[in-house]
Scaffold this motif. Structure first.
Motif, PDB file in Angstrom:
ATOM      1  N   LYS A 117       0.845  -1.210   0.000  1.00 34.71           N
ATOM      2  CA  LYS A 117       0.000   0.000   0.000  1.00 34.71           C
ATOM      3  C   LYS A 117       0.873   1.249   0.000  1.00 34.71           C
ATOM      4  CE  LYS A 117      -4.080  -1.825   2.325  1.00 34.71           C
ATOM      5  NZ  LYS A 117      -4.850  -1.823   3.570  1.00 34.71           N
ATOM      6  N   ARG A 118       1.922   1.227   0.818  1.00 35.62           N
ATOM      7  CA  ARG A 118       2.834   2.368   0.885  1.00 35.62           C
ATOM      8  C   ARG A 118       3.525   2.592  -0.455  1.00 35.62           C
ATOM      9  NH1 ARG A 118       7.640   2.388   5.056  1.00 35.62           N
ATOM     10  NH2 ARG A 118       8.853   3.892   3.911  1.00 35.62           N
ATOM     11  N   ALA A 119       3.909   1.488  -1.097  1.00 36.23           N
ATOM     12  CA  ALA A 119       4.548   1.589  -2.414  1.00 36.23           C
ATOM     13  C   ALA A 119       3.572   2.182  -3.423  1.00 36.23           C
ATOM     14  CB  ALA A 119       5.032   0.216  -2.875  1.00 36.23           C
ATOM     15  N   VAL A 121       1.183   4.260  -2.844  1.00 42.66           N
ATOM     16  CA  VAL A 121       1.065   5.701  -2.588  1.00 42.66           C
ATOM     17  C   VAL A 121       2.212   6.439  -3.277  1.00 42.66           C
ATOM     18  CG1 VAL A 121       1.247   7.457  -0.768  1.00 42.66           C
ATOM     19  CG2 VAL A 121      -0.244   5.481  -0.444  1.00 42.66           C
ATOM     20  N   GLU A 122       3.425   5.901  -3.164  1.00 40.23           N
ATOM     21  CA  GLU A 122       4.582   6.520  -3.820  1.00 40.23           C
ATOM     22  C   GLU A 122       4.420   6.500  -5.335  1.00 40.23           C
ATOM     23  OE1 GLU A 122       6.901   8.240  -2.421  1.00 40.23           O
ATOM     24  OE2 GLU A 122       6.406   7.700  -0.364  1.00 40.23           O
ATOM     25  N   ILE A 123       3.880   5.401  -5.857  1.00 35.72           N
ATOM     26  CA  ILE A 123       3.656   5.269  -7.297  1.00 35.72           C
ATOM     27  C   ILE A 123       2.655   6.324  -7.765  1.00 35.72           C
ATOM     28  CG2 ILE A 123       2.589   3.763  -9.041  1.00 35.72           C
ATOM     29  CD1 ILE A 123       5.426   2.879  -8.304  1.00 35.72           C
ATOM     30  N   GLU A 124       1.568   6.472  -7.019  1.00 37.00           N
ATOM     31  CA  GLU A 124       0.536   7.453  -7.392  1.00 37.00           C
ATOM     32  C   GLU A 124       1.106   8.871  -7.369  1.00 37.00           C
ATOM     33  OE1 GLU A 124      -2.647   8.423  -9.203  1.00 37.00           O
ATOM     34  OE2 GLU A 124      -2.237   6.340  -8.731  1.00 37.00           O
ATOM     35  N   THR A 125       1.948   9.156  -6.371  1.00 36.60           N
ATOM     36  CA  THR A 125       2.593  10.471  -6.302  1.00 36.60           C
ATOM     37  C   THR A 125       3.460  10.708  -7.537  1.00 36.60           C
ATOM     38  OG1 THR A 125       2.598  10.383  -3.888  1.00 36.60           O
ATOM     39  CG2 THR A 125       4.141  11.906  -4.907  1.00 36.60           C
ATOM     40  N   ALA A 126       4.190   9.681  -7.958  1.00 35.84           N
ATOM     41  CA  ALA A 126       5.043   9.812  -9.145  1.00 35.84           C
ATOM     42  C   ALA A 126       4.191  10.057 -10.389  1.00 35.84           C
ATOM     43  CB  ALA A 126       5.901   8.561  -9.317  1.00 35.84           C
ATOM     44  N   LEU A 176       6.187  -0.464 -10.228  1.00 35.50           N
ATOM     45  CA  LEU A 176       5.256  -0.945  -9.203  1.00 35.50           C
ATOM     46  C   LEU A 176       5.163  -2.460  -9.220  1.00 35.50           C
ATOM     47  CD1 LEU A 176       3.069  -0.709  -7.017  1.00 35.50           C
ATOM     48  CD2 LEU A 176       1.402  -0.420  -8.854  1.00 35.50           C
ATOM     49  N   SER A 177       4.995  -3.046 -10.394  1.00 35.14           N
ATOM     50  CA  SER A 177       4.836  -4.501 -10.430  1.00 35.14           C
ATOM     51  C   SER A 177       6.084  -5.209  -9.922  1.00 35.14           C
ATOM     52  CB  SER A 177       4.457  -4.975 -11.832  1.00 35.14           C
ATOM     53  OG  SER A 177       5.505  -4.772 -12.734  1.00 35.14           O
ATOM     54  N   LEU A 178       7.271  -4.673 -10.225  1.00 40.82           N
ATOM     55  CA  LEU A 178       8.508  -5.269  -9.712  1.00 40.82           C
ATOM     56  C   LEU A 178       8.610  -5.138  -8.192  1.00 40.82           C
ATOM     57  CD1 LEU A 178      11.096  -4.081 -12.399  1.00 40.82           C
ATOM     58  CD2 LEU A 178      10.242  -6.409 -12.044  1.00 40.82           C
ATOM     59  N   ILE A 183       8.203  -7.319  -2.663  1.00 38.42           N
ATOM     60  CA  ILE A 183       7.663  -7.255  -1.304  1.00 38.42           C
ATOM     61  C   ILE A 183       6.919  -8.539  -0.948  1.00 38.42           C
ATOM     62  CG2 ILE A 183       5.960  -6.105   0.169  1.00 38.42           C
ATOM     63  CD1 ILE A 183       6.711  -3.466  -1.269  1.00 38.42           C
ATOM     64  N   MET A 184       6.136  -9.049  -1.870  1.00 43.76           N
ATOM     65  CA  MET A 184       5.288 -10.208  -1.566  1.00 43.76           C
ATOM     66  C   MET A 184       6.056 -11.533  -1.613  1.00 43.76           C
ATOM     67  SD  MET A 184       2.580  -8.781  -0.682  1.00 43.76           S
ATOM     68  CE  MET A 184       1.478 -10.147  -0.436  1.00 43.76           C
TER      69      MET A 184
END
Length: 186
Positions: A117-119, A121-126, A176-178, A183-184
């Protein structure tokens, strides 16, 4: 036409900067593996000024679950340990007088989902940053019509800005996908 190229070049460089910033921010999100980037942003008071830990110590990862920090001066080891504890990173550093070791615990499923989720948020900001760059470039191009540049030339420039935007948004999606996969991964 030369001015249009300058605006396009500027937009591309700025979008590239947005990608670099995104990669730095995502590097701070731990994915279960120990990395020196996890400590970026932590500072200690060193000879009267705030100094990043990377500037006063050697930071490396002897294995996938450990971060080792060896200060250049032994007298600051407690300051570094305190900065790590106060940094809200979720780490418990251990100090042997020579170096600090941080054991990075494995992530549970819930924590992994929080990090994704945090990632995101960073992606959306970018993405927002890239779209803002597009808007700025298009506004600059539209001003050229007032200076006598043909409308069809400006329109072609806007189309190229949109293609550039699409390219960078696509790059962000790939990042994001990477990161999500990283993470998962257990």
């Amino acid at each position: 036409m030369e001015e249009i190229e300058l605006y396009l070049e500027d937009a591309q460089q700025t979008m590239e900067g947005a990608i670099k910033h995104l990669l730095i921010e995502l590097g701070k999100i731990r994915a279960g593996k120990a990395t020196p980037q996890m400590l970026e942003g932590l500072q200690i008071e060193y000879y009267g000024s705030m100094t990043p830990i990377q500037n006063v110590a050697t930071i490396n990862t002897p294995d996938a679950r450990t971060i080792a920090i060896r200060p250049f001066e032994k007298k600051i080891i407690n300051d570094i340990e305190k900065a790590i504890r106060n940094g809200n990173l979720g780490f418990a550093p251990s100090n042997d007088g020579e170096m600090i070791r941080i054991s990075v615990p494995p992530l549970n499923e819930e924590r992994r989902r929080e990090l994704v989720k945090r990632a995101k948020v960073e992606i959306e900001t970018a993405k927002i940053n890239v779209r803002n760059i597009r808007q700025d470039a298009n506004n600059s191009l539209r001003k050229l019509t007032k200076e006598g540049v043909a409308e069809d030339m400006v329109k072609m420039g806007e189309d190229r800005v949109q293609k550039l935007t699409d390219t960078y948004v696509s790059k962000i999606e790939q990042i994001l996908s990477l990161k999500e996969k990283e993470i998962m991964e257990v």
